[in-house]
Scaffold this active site. Structure first.
Site, PDB file in Angstrom:
ATOM      1  N   GLU A   1       9.866  17.514   0.870  1.00  0.00           N
ATOM      2  CA  GLU A   1       9.404  18.897   1.039  1.00  0.00           C
ATOM      3  C   GLU A   1       9.012  19.205   2.484  1.00  0.00           C
ATOM      4  O   GLU A   1       8.781  20.364   2.831  1.00  0.00           O
ATOM      5  CB  GLU A   1       8.170  19.159   0.144  1.00  0.00           C
ATOM      6  CG  GLU A   1       8.471  19.241  -1.344  1.00  0.00           C
ATOM      7  CD  GLU A   1       8.443  17.878  -2.034  1.00  0.00           C
ATOM      8  OE1 GLU A   1       8.620  16.851  -1.342  1.00  0.00           O
ATOM      9  OE2 GLU A   1       8.244  17.835  -3.258  1.00  0.00           O
TER      10      GLU A   1
ATOM     11  N   THR B   1      14.171  16.287  -4.961  1.00  0.00           N
ATOM     12  CA  THR B   1      13.158  15.234  -5.011  1.00  0.00           C
ATOM     13  C   THR B   1      13.191  14.616  -6.398  1.00  0.00           C
ATOM     14  O   THR B   1      13.310  15.323  -7.399  1.00  0.00           O
ATOM     15  CB  THR B   1      11.733  15.770  -4.779  1.00  0.00           C
ATOM     16  OG1 THR B   1      11.411  16.627  -5.861  1.00  0.00           O
ATOM     17  CG2 THR B   1      11.623  16.517  -3.492  1.00  0.00           C
TER      18      THR B   1
ATOM     19  N   LYS C   1      -9.435   5.460 -11.183  1.00  0.00           N
ATOM     20  CA  LYS C   1     -10.759   6.069 -11.274  1.00  0.00           C
ATOM     21  C   LYS C   1     -11.647   5.172 -12.119  1.00  0.00           C
ATOM     22  O   LYS C   1     -11.523   5.124 -13.334  1.00  0.00           O
ATOM     23  CB  LYS C   1     -10.647   7.463 -11.880  1.00  0.00           C
ATOM     24  CG  LYS C   1     -11.718   8.369 -11.380  1.00  0.00           C
ATOM     25  CD  LYS C   1     -11.349   9.823 -11.570  1.00  0.00           C
ATOM     26  CE  LYS C   1     -12.317  10.681 -10.766  1.00  0.00           C
ATOM     27  NZ  LYS C   1     -12.189  12.079 -11.049  1.00  0.00           N
TER      28      LYS C   1
ATOM     29  N   TRP D   1     -13.294   6.785  -7.068  1.00  0.00           N
ATOM     30  CA  TRP D   1     -11.906   6.484  -6.746  1.00  0.00           C
ATOM     31  C   TRP D   1     -11.760   5.141  -6.037  1.00  0.00           C
ATOM     32  O   TRP D   1     -12.509   4.828  -5.106  1.00  0.00           O
ATOM     33  CB  TRP D   1     -11.329   7.560  -5.818  1.00  0.00           C
ATOM     34  CG  TRP D   1     -11.075   8.864  -6.511  1.00  0.00           C
ATOM     35  CD1 TRP D   1     -11.231   9.122  -7.838  1.00  0.00           C
ATOM     36  CD2 TRP D   1     -10.644  10.080  -5.903  1.00  0.00           C
ATOM     37  NE1 TRP D   1     -10.900  10.423  -8.092  1.00  0.00           N
ATOM     38  CE2 TRP D   1     -10.539  11.038  -6.934  1.00  0.00           C
ATOM     39  CE3 TRP D   1     -10.324  10.456  -4.604  1.00  0.00           C
ATOM     40  CZ2 TRP D   1     -10.130  12.353  -6.690  1.00  0.00           C
ATOM     41  CZ3 TRP D   1      -9.913  11.758  -4.360  1.00  0.00           C
ATOM     42  CH2 TRP D   1      -9.826  12.692  -5.400  1.00  0.00           C
TER      43      TRP D   1
HETATM   44  P1  AMP Z   1       9.887  11.508  -0.915  1.00  0.00           P
HETATM   45  O1  AMP Z   1       9.900  12.985  -0.979  1.00  0.00           O
HETATM   46  O2  AMP Z   1      10.692  10.857  -1.970  1.00  0.00           O
HETATM   47  O3  AMP Z   1      10.200  11.007   0.438  1.00  0.00           O
HETATM   48  O4  AMP Z   1       8.392  11.040  -1.218  1.00  0.00           O
HETATM   49  C1  AMP Z   1       7.305  11.534  -0.486  1.00  0.00           C
HETATM   50  C2  AMP Z   1       6.096  10.702  -0.790  1.00  0.00           C
HETATM   51  O5  AMP Z   1       6.265   9.381  -0.295  1.00  0.00           O
HETATM   52  C3  AMP Z   1       4.834  11.176  -0.119  1.00  0.00           C
HETATM   53  O6  AMP Z   1       4.248  12.256  -0.793  1.00  0.00           O
HETATM   54  C4  AMP Z   1       3.982   9.918  -0.156  1.00  0.00           C
HETATM   55  O7  AMP Z   1       3.397   9.728  -1.424  1.00  0.00           O
HETATM   56  C5  AMP Z   1       5.001   8.832   0.056  1.00  0.00           C
HETATM   57  N1  AMP Z   1       5.004   8.413   1.468  1.00  0.00           N
HETATM   58  C6  AMP Z   1       5.841   8.787   2.440  1.00  0.00           C
HETATM   59  N2  AMP Z   1       5.545   8.166   3.598  1.00  0.00           N
HETATM   60  C7  AMP Z   1       4.476   7.375   3.360  1.00  0.00           C
HETATM   61  C8  AMP Z   1       3.683   6.484   4.143  1.00  0.00           C
HETATM   62  N3  AMP Z   1       3.948   6.242   5.423  1.00  0.00           N
HETATM   63  N4  AMP Z   1       2.655   5.855   3.532  1.00  0.00           N
HETATM   64  C9  AMP Z   1       2.369   6.067   2.232  1.00  0.00           C
HETATM   65  N5  AMP Z   1       3.080   6.888   1.434  1.00  0.00           N
HETATM   66  C10 AMP Z   1       4.122   7.541   1.994  1.00  0.00           C
END
Ligand code: AMP
Length: 540
Positions: A327, A181, A436, A441
């Site tokens: 994850e 990640t 904030k 929030w």
């Molecule tokens: P990654 O591991 O790079 O895919 O990033 C995961 C993160 O992407 C999540 O914890 C969210 O913050 C964001 N994310 C994934 N899908 C969505 C979604 N449909 N809407 C908003 N945020 C998302």
């Protein structure tokens, strides 16, 4: 009484064998770098993936050892997805959009023994090669040029394998893949998937809800195969016997629409950035493409706005909004309407579809704040925590972020969300992106989505800037559509009826583009840095 069932391992090897023996005539289509199209069938794919597995085992790859790929979405990558795992190895998909220093760190941290690289990506690979310890590098000659000196050929590697070899039999708890990640703080972290997690994730995603993948589908993963297992589609397509269309390096809206039309794509997946571009192309030339009736798209990675979902509906394309993380393999939730919701009025249905949806089977979700578990009232925000059989329980050889997991075994996602009485989850922010203001929030995501619903706005990111009185206030960074005009007053007026007054941005800046991460998400940390010194004068 004890159960009398067999203890049969859940491994990807089963999907590969089944595809080869029962679904051999299904097709895999790849758009090559020169835009010509390569086609072959599951039967060929099965043979070559087995050959790859055999060649890797003969080359000395041992159980649990990683093989890296630096590749676009193409058929050799699809072969590696199965071939590496069926050799008992671990597929490590490198994100080639990262900084070379990060790529080298990731490859060495994982301990990649071999690397498979697309020849068109060699200029990028050359930048990291001196830094990485991999023993052998195999090049896939996709551009029609011979493999350059100093590299081995992927086809020659395959030639050293025998599809009829007895392959190692992975156990279901064995590792099959690893993705790192790209966190914005600290070093990238490795998430290691097991065969069991991947098999269960595959079965769940293929169910009628959320994605309903079947032999009637032609699936086009636009999401890169280096990002979170391309959301599981390389496995889901093989498991369900769907045709697979891989777009290679051609990811501009027109190329994707041309390919989707030519191949009759019925299911595609990618991040909102890609879909925004496609929607603008469709809006500009509504009659240019005739897409398959009932085309559906999985959109996730960052929030899909309601305006986008409505926009695609006008073109007969159904958006399925999904949420997940590296994850979580990645599918965690999807916004598929419950049957009881079909009778609701249109606006309410769109409200639900624009949320991140209900938890997948086997994924448990809860929200926590300082007072404990947050009620499912659709209003109170809390940090989203998840657990399940395809949710990571640790990072690979790193204890830096041990506080990502709660004492009672949940993954802290870093997302802030609400959950309503129907169980629909809605992401309101990343913990680090929250605004904030005066102790309360404000959801940057809600403001962004509303701004992107304005006709003149192409993209909008809302960030927190320092404020003398309120600590933080929202600043909107906006990209207008080409030729469109709107000023701060017009945008403020657009938001005014939708939000409490104290939520409204204090200021607007107009830019040509919003910086992005390597996987296409807004890079808000860069915006915050850029506007760090900006003290907003408004009274909030
Ligand atoms: P990654 O591991 O790079 O895919 O990033 C995961 C993160 O992407 C999540 O914890 C969210 O913050 C964001 N994310 C994934 N899908 C969505 C979604 N449909 N809407 C908003 N945020 C998302």
């Amino acid at each position: 009484m004890h159960a009398t069932m067999m203890d049969y391992p859940l491994t990807l090897a089963h999907y590969l064998e089944r595809a080869g023996t029962l679904l051999g005539d299904r097709e895999i289509v790849t758009r090559l770098p020169d835009r010509s199209v390569h086609r072959y069938r599951f039967g060929d794919f099965h043979r070559r993936a087995r050959q790859l597995a055999s060649a890797l085992a003969r080359a000395g790859l041992k159980r649990g050892q990683p093989v890296a790929t630096m590749m676009w979405n193409n058929y050799p990558h699809q072969e590696a997805y199965f071939g590496v795992a069926c050799a008992g190895g671990v597929l490590h998909t490198l994100n080639f959009r990262l900084h070379p220093g990060d790529i080298a760190y990731i490859a060495n941290h994982a301990g990649d023994r071999f690397v498979i690289v697309d020849d068109v990506l060699l200029p990028l690979f050359e930048k990291v090669r001196p830094e990485i310890a991999a023993e052998r590098v195999f090049v896939v000659a996709l551009s029609g040029q011979p493999v350059p000196a100093g590299y081995e050929s992927y086809e020659d590697l395959l030639g050293t394998g025998d599809a009829d070899d007895d392959l190692p039999r992975p156990e279901e708890g064995d590792a099959c893949g690893v993705c790192y990640t790209s966190g914005t703080t600290g070093r990238p972290k490795g998430v290691v998937y097991s065969h069991r997690a991947m098999v269960l994730h595959t079965m769940a995603m293929c169910m009628t809800e959320p994605f309903g993948l079947s032999q009637n589908d032609t699936i086009m993963p636009v999401v890169p195969m280096f990002h979170a297992n391309a959301w599981g589609l390389p496995y889901g397509a093989v498991a369900s016997g769907a045709r697979i269309v891989l777009p290679g390096p051609h990811l501009d809206p027109v190329s994707l629409l041309d390919l989707a039309e030519a191949e009759g794509v019925t299911f595609a997946a990618g991040v909102p950035t890609i879909w925004n571009g496609i929607l603008q192309a469709l809006d500009a030339e509504p009659d240019r493409w005739s897409l398959a009736a009932g085309l559906r798209t999985a959109v996730g990675g960052s929030a899909a706005s309601e305006a986008m979902i409505r926009g695609f509906d006008r073109h007969g394309v159904r958006t399925i909004h999904a949420w997940g993380m590296t994850e979580t393999t990645p599918l965690g939730s999807a916004a598929v309407l419950k049957s009881s919701m079909e009778a609701l009025d249109e606006d309410t249905r769109y409200d639900y579809r624009a949320k991140q949806g209900i938890a997948m089977p086997f994924v448990d979700m809860r929200l926590m704040n300082d007072s404990g578990i947050v009620p499912r009232d659709g209003e109170t925000m809390g940090e989203l925590q998840v657990r399940g059989p395809w949710v990571a329980a640790a990072y690979h050889e790193s204890d830096e972020l041990a506080d990502k997991w709660t004492d009672d075994g949940w993954l802290r996602t870093g997302d802030v969300a609400t959950i309503d009485a129907e169980g629909f989850m809605k992401i309101t922010d990343r913990t680090k992106d929250l605004i904030k203001s005066g102790g309360e929030w404000i959801s940057s995501v809600d403001l962004e989505n509303a701004l992107m619903g304005h006709d003149a706005v192409s993209e909008a990111a809302v960030i927190a800037v320092r404020h003398a009185k309120w600590e933080e206030r929202p600043l909107a960074v906006v990209v207008l559509k080409e030729g469109a005009e709107a000023d701060a007053d017009a945008l403020q007026g657009h938001l005014a009826g939708r939000f409490a007054k104290w939520w409204l941005p204090d200021d607007y800046v107009f830019v040509d583009e919003i910086p992005r991460t390597s996987t296409g998400k807004f890079l808000k940390s860069a915006l915050r840095e850029r506007f760090e010194e900006r003290l907003v004068a408004g009274d909030g």
